[in-house]
Design an enzyme around this catalytic site. Sequence first.
Site, PDB file in Angstrom:
ATOM      1  N   TYR A   1     -13.966  -7.569  -5.455  1.00 11.16           N
ATOM      2  CA  TYR A   1     -15.613  -7.162  -4.509  1.00 11.16           C
ATOM      3  C   TYR A   1     -15.873  -7.543  -5.048  1.00 11.16           C
ATOM      4  CZ  TYR A   1     -11.942  -6.426  -0.293  1.00 11.16           C
ATOM      5  OH  TYR A   1     -11.076  -6.238   0.660  1.00 11.16           O
TER       6      TYR A   1
ATOM      7  N   GLY B   1      -4.642 -14.989  -6.709  1.00 17.14           N
ATOM      8  CA  GLY B   1      -5.041 -15.983  -7.925  1.00 17.14           C
ATOM      9  C   GLY B   1      -5.007 -16.738  -7.618  1.00 17.14           C
TER      10      GLY B   1
ATOM     11  N   GLU C   1       0.584  -1.195   0.471  1.00 13.92           N
ATOM     12  CA  GLU C   1      -0.417  -0.144   0.057  1.00 13.92           C
ATOM     13  C   GLU C   1       0.633   0.967   0.063  1.00 13.92           C
ATOM     14  OE1 GLU C   1      -3.147  -0.375   3.155  1.00 13.92           O
ATOM     15  OE2 GLU C   1      -3.952  -1.633   1.923  1.00 13.92           O
TER      16      GLU C   1
END
Length: 165
Positions: free
Chosen positions: A133, A95, A29
């Site tokens: 999401y 993944g 991040e």
Amino acid sequence: MNMNITIRKALKADCSRLLELVHGLALFEKAPEEVTVTLEEFEEAGFGENPVWNSFVAEINGRVEGFALYYTRFSTWKGCRMYLEDFYVDETLRGQGVGTLLFEATIREAQEKKFNGISWQVLDWNEPAISFYKKYNARFEGEWINVSLSKEQLSASGFSQIVHD
């Protein structure tokens, strides 16, 4: 890669590895300097006398490689809700279905605890997470602005000087 994946509740013994993953998340991040919690604070907050967080971990071939850390949040509009503070899988394992298993365990927990929903944040540039999401029909709320006070700001003098309207 042949993976033996176990999704389970975190144990105090996992805290050191969880903090390693938190540091990995912060690096991803682009804010590695923001992680200031100590291992002792982390353990106390999760496993001390008054625990404030819970977590699921993804253990792969005997090593914790992902986690979903949450706590109960109360909304005056909605009641008790789960707040998903951090959701992370080591980048080498993304993944491969690990995140799906963790996220669905978190959803089941919210259902079992009869929470009125789950809230979390995602960075606007994190397209893989946003796509993930969206598979769950998550609602993205762009109108809210994050606001915070740091530990240093909380201890700064001058709060009594604030002008009240």
